[in-house]
Scaffold this motif. Structure first.
Motif, short mmCIF file in Angstrom:
data_model
loop_
_atom_site.label_atom_id
_atom_site.label_comp_id
_atom_site.label_asym_id
_atom_site.label_seq_id
_atom_site.Cartn_x
_atom_site.Cartn_y
_atom_site.Cartn_z
N SER A 161 -8.92 -2.15 3.30
CA SER A 161 -8.99 -1.00 2.73
C SER A 161 -8.04 0.30 3.18
O SER A 161 -8.10 1.36 3.27
N THR A 198 0.97 -1.16 -0.01
CA THR A 198 0.13 0.10 0.00
C THR A 198 0.96 1.20 0.01
O THR A 198 0.69 2.43 -0.77
N ASP A 256 -8.03 -0.17 -4.75
CA ASP A 256 -7.83 -0.74 -3.65
C ASP A 256 -8.48 -2.22 -3.74
O ASP A 256 -9.62 -2.33 -3.81
N ASP A 274 -3.66 -2.08 -5.71
CA ASP A 274 -3.04 -2.21 -4.52
C ASP A 274 -3.94 -3.63 -4.12
O ASP A 274 -4.91 -3.67 -3.60
N LEU A 323 -5.57 1.61 1.57
CA LEU A 323 -5.26 2.71 0.77
C LEU A 323 -6.57 3.35 0.57
O LEU A 323 -6.59 4.74 0.56
N SER A 324 -7.82 3.03 0.79
CA SER A 324 -8.95 3.91 0.67
C SER A 324 -8.99 4.61 1.76
O SER A 324 -9.38 6.12 1.73
#
Ligand SMILES: Nc1ncnc2c1ncn2[C@@H]1O[C@H](COP(=O)(O)OP(=O)(O)OP(=O)(O)O)[C@@H](O)[C@H]1O
Ligand SMILES: [Mg+2]
Length: 270
Positions: free
Chosen positions: A43, A17, A38, A132, A45-46
């Motif tokens: 999650s 990430t 993502d 990712d 990255l989100s």
């Protein structure tokens, strides 16, 4: 057409990430429209770009999970979210992706290619699409990522367990090529390497002697600036482009482009 690159590894915490955020941040800073997808139910990255509350507030049809939901006909526009950073867009994951985190995905039929279809729908809007992946390489989200991408990169830690996980990486690459014969593995790169640590030195030289050119020259160091940038919710070059970690990440981003160009040259010559 965007260059699509999946970042994956057969192990957790290798820097997938962080690499996507920071490499993507470099391309975006150079003016390239960059979408980060993502594919991890965690999650991270989100949440990095949209915040935890922002991610919790998403409806499933605003997330990548909707691609895997047979009851849903997602609109690609709903899956591309702007961020506070110029040229950086995110297709988020959320907890809704968990139920699609299925094992033995190669037995599952058309669902394996839904991300590929989404990437091809939005490809002309971007210069780069970085994916990712989740740490479990043999489950559906990572398989879908390797089927959707043109290129793959894999961060590894300079330690025994991470290096041993290479076998799993190669297995999944070979499996993905059954469906995606465009997929080119650009290489492994060492991440979070500590300088002057004998163990890391030895692991690196062993890895290079076995894997040769499959290992990127650039090595990402373990650096306080990387962790600080993450804490601030900023890609490293936006946080502080003058740090050595930012400059080295820029070298990796450039080496990725060189490897892509070399690959294309080899293909044309063949
Ligand atoms: N170069 C670095 N220097 C210092 N810390 C780093 C560096 N790269 C990553 N980290 C830290 O290591 C941890 C793991 O990184 P990251 O979340 O990017 O790995 P990951 O492979 O995406 O993990 P997961 O498998 O859980 O998705 C994070 O806490 C991150 O801040
Ligand atoms: Mg991650």
């Amino acid at each position: 057409m965007a260059k699509s690159i999946a970042c994956f590894a057969n192990k957790g915490g290798t820097g997938k990430t962080t690499s996507v955020v920071n490499i993507g941040g470099i391309y975006a800073g150079q003016g390239a429209r960059t979408l980060m997808i993502d594919m991890d139910p965690q999650s991270s990255l989100s949440k990095f770009f949209l915040g935890s509350d922002g991610v919790h507030g998403l409806y499933p049809n605003q997330t990548v999970a909707s691609l895997f939901d047979e009851a849903c006909i997602p609109n690609p526009k709903d899956l591309v979210h702007a961020t506070q950073f110029e040229n950086i867009f995110v297709t988020p994951a959320s907890e809704h992706l968990k139920k699609h985190n299925k094992p033995e995905p190669y037995k599952l039929g058309e669902i394996q290619t839904v991300l590929r279809d989404f990437v091809s729908d939005v490809s002309d809007q971007f210069d780069f699409i970085l994916i990712d992946c989740a740490p479990d390489v043999s489950n559906l989200p990572t398989r879908a990522s390797l089927i959707a991408a043109d290129y793959a990169i894999a961060p590894i830690l300079p330690e025994r367990f991470s290096v041993q996980a290479i076998a799993g990486v190669d297995t999944e690459l070979a499996r993905a090529r059954d469906i995606n014969n465009r997929l080119v593995f650009l290489g492994y790169f060492l991440s979070q390497r500590r300088s002057r640590l004998g163990l890391h030195d030895a692991t690196e030289s062993n890895l290079r002697s076995v894997q040769g050119e499959r290992v990127f020259e650039t090595v990402i160091p373990q650096a306080v600036a990387v962790a600080e940038a993450q804490q601030m919710g900023q890609p490293i070059t936006i946080y502080d482009a003058s740090t050595s970690a930012a400059k080295i990440t820029a070298q990796l981003a450039a080496e990725i482009l060189t490897r892509i160009a070399n690959q294309n040259q080899t293909r044309r010559a063949a």
